[in-house]
Design a protein around this motif. Structure first.
Motif, PDB file in Angstrom:
ATOM      1  N   LEU A   1     -17.982  54.709  26.060  1.00 55.02           N
ATOM      2  CA  LEU A   1     -17.011  55.296  25.142  1.00 55.02           C
ATOM      3  C   LEU A   1     -16.406  54.246  24.211  1.00 55.02           C
ATOM      4  CD1 LEU A   1     -16.449  56.882  28.175  1.00 55.02           C
ATOM      5  CD2 LEU A   1     -15.622  58.407  26.393  1.00 55.02           C
ATOM      6  N   GLY A   2     -16.714  54.349  22.922  1.00 53.52           N
ATOM      7  CA  GLY A   2     -16.126  53.462  21.925  1.00 53.52           C
ATOM      8  C   GLY A   2     -16.654  52.048  21.922  1.00 53.52           C
ATOM      9  N   ALA A   3     -17.773  51.793  22.571  1.00 51.33           N
ATOM     10  CA  ALA A   3     -18.321  50.436  22.608  1.00 51.33           C
ATOM     11  C   ALA A   3     -18.823  50.027  21.229  1.00 51.33           C
ATOM     12  CB  ALA A   3     -19.457  50.353  23.628  1.00 51.33           C
ATOM     13  N   SER A   4     -18.922  48.728  21.013  1.00 54.67           N
ATOM     14  CA  SER A   4     -19.290  48.170  19.712  1.00 54.67           C
ATOM     15  C   SER A   4     -20.801  48.039  19.549  1.00 54.67           C
ATOM     16  CB  SER A   4     -18.629  46.799  19.541  1.00 54.67           C
ATOM     17  OG  SER A   4     -17.242  46.916  19.622  1.00 54.67           O
ATOM     18  N   ILE A   5     -21.503  49.124  19.748  1.00 54.17           N
ATOM     19  CA  ILE A   5     -22.959  49.123  19.625  1.00 54.17           C
ATOM     20  C   ILE A   5     -23.308  49.368  18.166  1.00 54.17           C
ATOM     21  CG2 ILE A   5     -25.072  50.269  20.366  1.00 54.17           C
ATOM     22  CD1 ILE A   5     -23.302  51.298  22.750  1.00 54.17           C
ATOM     23  N   THR A   6     -24.198  48.548  17.621  1.00 50.67           N
ATOM     24  CA  THR A   6     -24.581  48.718  16.223  1.00 50.67           C
ATOM     25  C   THR A   6     -26.070  48.967  16.038  1.00 50.67           C
ATOM     26  OG1 THR A   6     -24.865  46.334  15.941  1.00 50.67           O
ATOM     27  CG2 THR A   6     -22.702  47.247  15.414  1.00 50.67           C
ATOM     28  N   GLN A   7     -26.877  48.673  17.039  1.00 52.48           N
ATOM     29  CA  GLN A   7     -28.325  48.787  16.910  1.00 52.48           C
ATOM     30  C   GLN A   7     -28.864  49.942  17.753  1.00 52.48           C
ATOM     31  OE1 GLN A   7     -30.111  46.757  14.817  1.00 52.48           O
ATOM     32  NE2 GLN A   7     -28.105  45.964  14.242  1.00 52.48           N
ATOM     33  N   GLN A   8     -29.552  50.852  17.119  1.00 49.30           N
ATOM     34  CA  GLN A   8     -30.173  51.953  17.845  1.00 49.30           C
ATOM     35  C   GLN A   8     -31.247  51.429  18.791  1.00 49.30           C
ATOM     36  OE1 GLN A   8     -31.444  54.578  14.702  1.00 49.30           O
ATOM     37  NE2 GLN A   8     -29.379  55.322  14.353  1.00 49.30           N
ATOM     38  N   HIS A   9     -31.861  50.325  18.434  1.00 49.81           N
ATOM     39  CA  HIS A   9     -32.903  49.730  19.269  1.00 49.81           C
ATOM     40  C   HIS A   9     -32.386  49.420  20.676  1.00 49.81           C
ATOM     41  CE1 HIS A   9     -36.205  47.184  20.567  1.00 49.81           C
ATOM     42  NE2 HIS A   9     -35.318  46.255  20.862  1.00 49.81           N
ATOM     43  N   SER A  10     -31.165  48.904  20.787  1.00 47.32           N
ATOM     44  CA  SER A  10     -30.629  48.553  22.110  1.00 47.32           C
ATOM     45  C   SER A  10     -30.407  49.799  22.967  1.00 47.32           C
ATOM     46  CB  SER A  10     -29.350  47.728  21.987  1.00 47.32           C
ATOM     47  OG  SER A  10     -28.379  48.409  21.235  1.00 47.32           O
ATOM     48  N   VAL A  11     -30.011  50.908  22.357  1.00 45.46           N
ATOM     49  CA  VAL A  11     -29.858  52.171  23.087  1.00 45.46           C
ATOM     50  C   VAL A  11     -31.234  52.648  23.556  1.00 45.46           C
ATOM     51  CG1 VAL A  11     -29.158  54.590  22.918  1.00 45.46           C
ATOM     52  CG2 VAL A  11     -27.746  52.814  21.862  1.00 45.46           C
ATOM     53  N   ASN A  12     -32.224  52.568  22.669  1.00 44.26           N
ATOM     54  CA  ASN A  12     -33.594  52.954  23.038  1.00 44.26           C
ATOM     55  C   ASN A  12     -34.114  52.138  24.207  1.00 44.26           C
ATOM     56  OD1 ASN A  12     -34.448  55.115  21.398  1.00 44.26           O
ATOM     57  ND2 ASN A  12     -34.644  53.748  19.659  1.00 44.26           N
ATOM     58  N   GLU A  13     -33.823  50.849  24.227  1.00 41.48           N
ATOM     59  CA  GLU A  13     -34.291  49.979  25.307  1.00 41.48           C
ATOM     60  C   GLU A  13     -33.703  50.393  26.648  1.00 41.48           C
ATOM     61  OE1 GLU A  13     -36.664  47.357  25.352  1.00 41.48           O
ATOM     62  OE2 GLU A  13     -37.112  48.490  23.540  1.00 41.48           O
ATOM     63  N   VAL A  14     -32.426  50.758  26.661  1.00 44.51           N
ATOM     64  CA  VAL A  14     -31.796  51.201  27.911  1.00 44.51           C
ATOM     65  C   VAL A  14     -32.487  52.464  28.416  1.00 44.51           C
ATOM     66  CG1 VAL A  14     -29.695  52.173  28.926  1.00 44.51           C
ATOM     67  CG2 VAL A  14     -29.552  50.153  27.475  1.00 44.51           C
ATOM     68  N   VAL A  15     -32.678  53.433  27.534  1.00 42.73           N
ATOM     69  CA  VAL A  15     -33.287  54.703  27.943  1.00 42.73           C
ATOM     70  C   VAL A  15     -34.729  54.495  28.397  1.00 42.73           C
ATOM     71  CG1 VAL A  15     -33.921  56.994  27.122  1.00 42.73           C
ATOM     72  CG2 VAL A  15     -31.745  56.012  26.458  1.00 42.73           C
ATOM     73  N   LYS A  16     -35.440  53.644  27.702  1.00 47.57           N
ATOM     74  CA  LYS A  16     -36.849  53.405  28.031  1.00 47.57           C
ATOM     75  C   LYS A  16     -37.007  52.657  29.354  1.00 47.57           C
ATOM     76  CE  LYS A  16     -39.183  50.178  25.942  1.00 47.57           C
ATOM     77  NZ  LYS A  16     -39.824  49.371  24.914  1.00 47.57           N
ATOM     78  N   ASN A  17     -36.150  51.676  29.620  1.00 52.70           N
ATOM     79  CA  ASN A  17     -36.301  50.825  30.801  1.00 52.70           C
ATOM     80  C   ASN A  17     -35.562  51.320  32.031  1.00 52.70           C
ATOM     81  OD1 ASN A  17     -37.922  49.103  29.322  1.00 52.70           O
ATOM     82  ND2 ASN A  17     -36.235  47.777  28.746  1.00 52.70           N
ATOM     83  N   CYS A  18     -34.530  52.102  31.852  1.00 54.62           N
ATOM     84  CA  CYS A  18     -33.776  52.651  32.984  1.00 54.62           C
ATOM     85  C   CYS A  18     -34.315  54.054  33.256  1.00 54.62           C
ATOM     86  CB  CYS A  18     -32.284  52.665  32.668  1.00 54.62           C
ATOM     87  SG  CYS A  18     -31.615  51.041  32.297  1.00 54.62           S
ATOM     88  N   ARG A  19     -35.407  54.116  33.949  1.00 52.74           N
ATOM     89  CA  ARG A  19     -36.172  55.360  34.081  1.00 52.74           C
ATOM     90  C   ARG A  19     -35.527  56.404  34.978  1.00 52.74           C
ATOM     91  NH1 ARG A  19     -42.357  53.477  33.449  1.00 52.74           N
ATOM     92  NH2 ARG A  19     -41.944  52.236  31.596  1.00 52.74           N
ATOM     93  N   LYS A  20     -34.468  56.025  35.669  1.00 57.61           N
ATOM     94  CA  LYS A  20     -33.753  56.997  36.514  1.00 57.61           C
ATOM     95  C   LYS A  20     -32.541  57.590  35.788  1.00 57.61           C
ATOM     96  CE  LYS A  20     -35.164  54.944  40.870  1.00 57.61           C
ATOM     97  NZ  LYS A  20     -34.718  54.431  42.164  1.00 57.61           N
ATOM     98  N   MET A  21     -32.349  57.204  34.520  1.00 56.86           N
ATOM     99  CA  MET A  21     -31.194  57.642  33.740  1.00 56.86           C
ATOM    100  C   MET A  21     -31.132  59.174  33.692  1.00 56.86           C
ATOM    101  SD  MET A  21     -28.610  56.496  31.916  1.00 56.86           S
ATOM    102  CE  MET A  21     -29.038  54.825  31.472  1.00 56.86           C
ATOM    103  N   LYS A  22     -29.923  59.685  33.970  1.00 58.41           N
ATOM    104  CA  LYS A  22     -29.686  61.126  33.936  1.00 58.41           C
ATOM    105  C   LYS A  22     -28.619  61.504  32.914  1.00 58.41           C
ATOM    106  CE  LYS A  22     -30.800  61.628  38.807  1.00 58.41           C
ATOM    107  NZ  LYS A  22     -30.285  61.859  40.143  1.00 58.41           N
ATOM    108  N   PHE A  23     -27.664  60.595  32.683  1.00 55.57           N
ATOM    109  CA  PHE A  23     -26.534  60.903  31.798  1.00 55.57           C
ATOM    110  C   PHE A  23     -26.152  59.655  31.013  1.00 55.57           C
ATOM    111  CE2 PHE A  23     -22.020  61.291  30.813  1.00 55.57           C
ATOM    112  CZ  PHE A  23     -21.966  62.560  30.263  1.00 55.57           C
ATOM    113  N   PHE A  24     -26.014  59.804  29.696  1.00 52.17           N
ATOM    114  CA  PHE A  24     -25.705  58.676  28.815  1.00 52.17           C
ATOM    115  C   PHE A  24     -24.650  59.151  27.827  1.00 52.17           C
ATOM    116  CE2 PHE A  24     -28.147  54.859  26.876  1.00 52.17           C
ATOM    117  CZ  PHE A  24     -26.969  54.285  26.447  1.00 52.17           C
TER     118      PHE A  24
END
Length: 104
Positions: A51-74
């Motif tokens: 919530l409200g984090a200083s994320i600026t790159q969509q690539h970093s979000v994609n990397e989390v989703v791609k590598n954290c394969r058990k992800m259920k909620f983001f």
């Protein structure tokens, strides 16, 4: 004692980073670099609330989703640099994950 994320993160299933009375200094410090660390060292992560984090790159979000394969909620609510079209694309590509995004 606080351990570096890379050391203890492998066992995490849920991480919540949000503004509160106790974390007002820290939550905005969570940026793309920290997301890349999570993506590379937290394969068992199931839930991530940014919530409200200083994320600026969509690539970093994609990397989390791609590598954290058990992800259920983001939760990307109030991450002002992450737009609605990008989140809609994530929802279509990763239908097994619930993506939350409040734009107000």
């Amino acid at each position: 004692m606080c351990l570096p994320v890379a050391v203890c993160c492998f066992h995490f299933s849920c991480i919540t980073i949000e503004p509160s009375l106790y974390m007002q200094i820290y939550y905005r410090a969570v940026d793309d670099h920290y997301l890349e660390i999570l993506a590379n060292h937290c394969p068992n992560l199931e839930q991530l609330d940014l919530l409200g984090a200083s994320i600026t790159q969509q690539h970093s979000v994609n990397e989390v989703v791609k590598n954290c394969r058990k992800m259920k909620f983001f939760d990307l609510s109030f991450c002002s640099k992450i737009n609605e079209a990008f989140v809609d694309g994530l929802r279509k590509k990763y239908q097994n994950i619930v993506f939350k995004k409040s734009f107000n």
